[in-house]
Design an enzyme around this catalytic site. Structure first.
Site, PDB file in Angstrom:
ATOM      1  N   LYS A 108       0.629  -1.433  -0.150  1.00  0.00           N
ATOM      2  CA  LYS A 108      -0.168  -0.130   0.374  1.00  0.00           C
ATOM      3  C   LYS A 108       0.869   1.046  -0.138  1.00  0.00           C
ATOM      4  CE  LYS A 108      -4.217   0.600   0.304  1.00  0.00           C
ATOM      5  NZ  LYS A 108      -5.278  -0.408   0.049  1.00  0.00           N
ATOM      6  N   ASP A 148      -7.023   4.301  -4.558  1.00  0.00           N
ATOM      7  CA  ASP A 148      -7.500   3.576  -3.786  1.00  0.00           C
ATOM      8  C   ASP A 148      -7.952   5.292  -2.812  1.00  0.00           C
ATOM      9  OD1 ASP A 148      -7.211   1.110  -0.872  1.00  0.00           O
ATOM     10  OD2 ASP A 148      -6.805   4.120   0.079  1.00  0.00           O
ATOM     11  N   GLY A 220     -20.897   6.661   2.315  1.00  0.00           N
ATOM     12  CA  GLY A 220     -19.493   7.050   1.435  1.00  0.00           C
ATOM     13  C   GLY A 220     -20.871   6.695  -0.597  1.00  0.00           C
ATOM     14  N   GLY A 222     -18.319   7.475  -2.918  1.00  0.00           N
ATOM     15  CA  GLY A 222     -17.149   7.699  -4.170  1.00  0.00           C
ATOM     16  C   GLY A 222     -17.066   6.909  -4.362  1.00  0.00           C
ATOM     17  N   ASN A 223     -16.318   6.404  -5.809  1.00  0.00           N
ATOM     18  CA  ASN A 223     -16.382   5.158  -6.692  1.00  0.00           C
ATOM     19  C   ASN A 223     -17.204   3.475  -5.991  1.00  0.00           C
ATOM     20  OD1 ASN A 223     -14.413   2.787  -7.210  1.00  0.00           O
ATOM     21  ND2 ASN A 223     -14.621   3.767  -9.188  1.00  0.00           N
ATOM     22  N   GLY A 225     -19.041   3.482  -3.000  1.00  0.00           N
ATOM     23  CA  GLY A 225     -20.269   3.674  -2.122  1.00  0.00           C
ATOM     24  C   GLY A 225     -21.049   3.786  -3.305  1.00  0.00           C
ATOM     25  N   TYR A 226     -20.900   4.425  -4.366  1.00  0.00           N
ATOM     26  CA  TYR A 226     -21.754   5.011  -5.617  1.00  0.00           C
ATOM     27  C   TYR A 226     -22.209   3.861  -6.509  1.00  0.00           C
ATOM     28  CZ  TYR A 226     -23.703   6.231 -10.036  1.00  0.00           C
ATOM     29  OH  TYR A 226     -24.740   7.053 -10.494  1.00  0.00           O
TER      30      TYR A 226
HETATM   31  N1  GLU Z   1      -7.468   0.250  -2.789  1.00  0.00           N
HETATM   32  C1  GLU Z   1      -8.065  -0.973  -3.358  1.00  0.00           C
HETATM   33  C2  GLU Z   1      -8.290  -1.822  -2.648  1.00  0.00           C
HETATM   34  O1  GLU Z   1      -8.419  -1.470  -1.198  1.00  0.00           O
HETATM   35  C3  GLU Z   1      -7.571  -1.765  -4.407  1.00  0.00           C
HETATM   36  C4  GLU Z   1      -5.996  -2.637  -4.803  1.00  0.00           C
HETATM   37  C5  GLU Z   1      -6.238  -2.866  -6.005  1.00  0.00           C
HETATM   38  O2  GLU Z   1      -6.358  -2.761  -7.071  1.00  0.00           O
HETATM   39  O3  GLU Z   1      -4.435  -3.264  -6.171  1.00  0.00           O
HETATM   40  O4  GLU Z   1      -8.280  -3.072  -2.651  1.00  0.00           O
END
Ligand code: GLU
Length: 411
Positions: A108, A148, A220, A222-223, A225-226
């Site tokens: 991350k 993210d 939420g 955003g991407n 929740g919507y």
């Molecule tokens: N940020 C998203 C998650 O927490 C996607 C991560 C990704 O596609 O590598 O799962």
């Protein structure tokens, strides 16, 4: 900055790994390998702002475990992110990728920034600076970043462009969540929401609750929740409440998420759309069948858990329930679908994007959605079966399945 939620999230993730591993009778050194990140890159980025002055931003890329494959996970832009939060999220990505049956470890990234306070050109310079800084520690077979919280396909397009310029070759599989025009996958934008819906439908089938009109509250917009709200509405669920960071709306007769989004585009907020105004806090305790926290972590905690009325909670955000809330609600018989399964549709379609990028061959949206469904229902079934076999909640079962898969790939 002291950020209790991020620290708490790390403690909970590590405690759950330890508890699960001890039950599985794994030795102490193996437990340490499952807990400690393999690499933690911490840096400061200097970016020139539009007024000509330079500003320093703190950032991380934490690479937790690579037993199953390259590190995989998003990059978060948030004013309150801290190292512990990024580490917790990297740890959860290792578990999530294993749960989803993907050939990836977990990673991350994060930058301490409020992107809403930056101009577009500042945001682009910051994104490029981040990509340049991590360019030597990522790659399609090393570490594959993605979006993210607060990061978008456009941000991924700046990052991959910067990465490819530095490397001197094209490498579309090094970032996922890219725009389709830059080698992204059809269906990636909706994937997290769509995957959550597939998991929910598979669960309701097991609970023999299909066919009823169930009410849903989504925190939420955003991407994640919507699209979850939109697809759930289309599938026949009654979405009665939605919210964004500035509050929400409740209408017991149901809302059309597409119309709410049109309102939000005009007014900037969902609150004010026809229905009753509710705060984010109130939304969590509405009388609904299904609660879907799809924003940030620790929103359901020891202060409000007793007031939650939903019988099913689908964790679409990462870590929306604290350990205390999770235990209290599980005891009350609430079925909680853990984040590492519920929101794994995003990284699953990231995987499909990566496969397509490596092969140079792209599938139709129908093909992508069909593969997502098959993969996520398979992931759900393995966790469900484990939870029945061991008589344990889905979250413990998910961690046990993930740890079995990770340790079986460790030499
Ligand atoms: N940020 C998203 C998650 O927490 C996607 C991560 C990704 O596609 O590598 O799962």
């Amino acid at each position: 900055m002291d950020n209790a939620p991020g620290k708490k999230m790390l403690e909970s993730a590590q405690a759950l790994i330890r508890k699960t591993a001890e039950k599985m009778k794994l030795d102490e050194e193996t437990i340490k390998r499952l807990i400690e990140p393999e690499f933690a890159h911490e840096f400061a980025l200097t970016v020139k702002m539009d007024n000509g002055k330079k500003k320093v931003f703190k950032g991380w890329r934490i690479q937790h475990n690579s037993a199953l494959g390259p590190y995989k996970g998003g990059i978060r832009f948030h004013p309150e992110t801290i190292r512990e939060e990024v580490q917790a999220l990297a740890t959860l990505m290792s578990i999530k990728c294993a749960v989803a049956g993907l050939p990836y470890g977990g990673g991350k990234g994060g930058i301490v920034v409020d992107p809403k306070k930056l101009s577009k050109t500042e945001l682009e310079r910051l994104s490029r600076a981040f990509a340049a800084r991590i360019a030597h520690v990522i790659g399609e077979d090393v570490d594959v970043p993605a979006p993210d919280v607060n990061t978008t396909p456009e941000i991924m397009s700046w990052m991959i462009d910067e990465y490819q310029k530095i490397k001197g070759f094209k490498s579309p599989a090094t970032f996922t969540g890219k725009p389709v025009s830059m080698g992204g996958s059809l269906g990636r934008t909706e994937a997290t929401g769509r995957g959550g819906l597939f998991v929910l439908q598979a669960l309701l089938e097991k609970l023999a609750k299909e066919g009823q009109t169930l009410t849903v509250a989504v925190q939420g917009f955003g991407n994640v929740g919507y699209f979850f709200a939109k697809l759930a509405h289309e599938a026949g669920f009654k979405v009665v409440a939605v919210s964004d960071s500035r509050g929400g709306v409740y209408n017991k007769d149901g809302l059309d998420p597409v119309a709410v989004m049109a309102f939000k585009r005009k007014k900037g907020v969902v609150s004010g759309y026809s229905g009753k105004k509710v705060s984010n806090e109130e939304l969590l305790t509405l009388p609904v069948d299904i609660l879907v926290p799809a924003a940030l972590e620790n929103v359901v905690n020891e202060k409000n858990a007793a007031k939650v009325k939903a019988r099913i909670i689908l964790e679409m955000a990462n870590g929306p329930l604290t350990e205390e809330a999770y235990l209290a609600l599980s005891k009350k018989g609430v079925t909680i679908v853990p984040d590492v399964l519920a929101n794994s549709g995003g990284v699953t379609v990231s995987y499909l994007e990566w496969v397509q990028g490596k092969a140079g061959y792209w599938w139709s949206e129908e093909e992508v959605n069909a593969k997502l469904k098959e993969m996520i229902v398979r992931a759900f079934t393995a966790i469900w079966d484990k939870s029945k076999e061991k008589k344990m909640p889905l979250k413990q079962a998910a961690f046990e399945v993930a740890i079995e898969r990770i340790t079986s790939a460790m030499v």
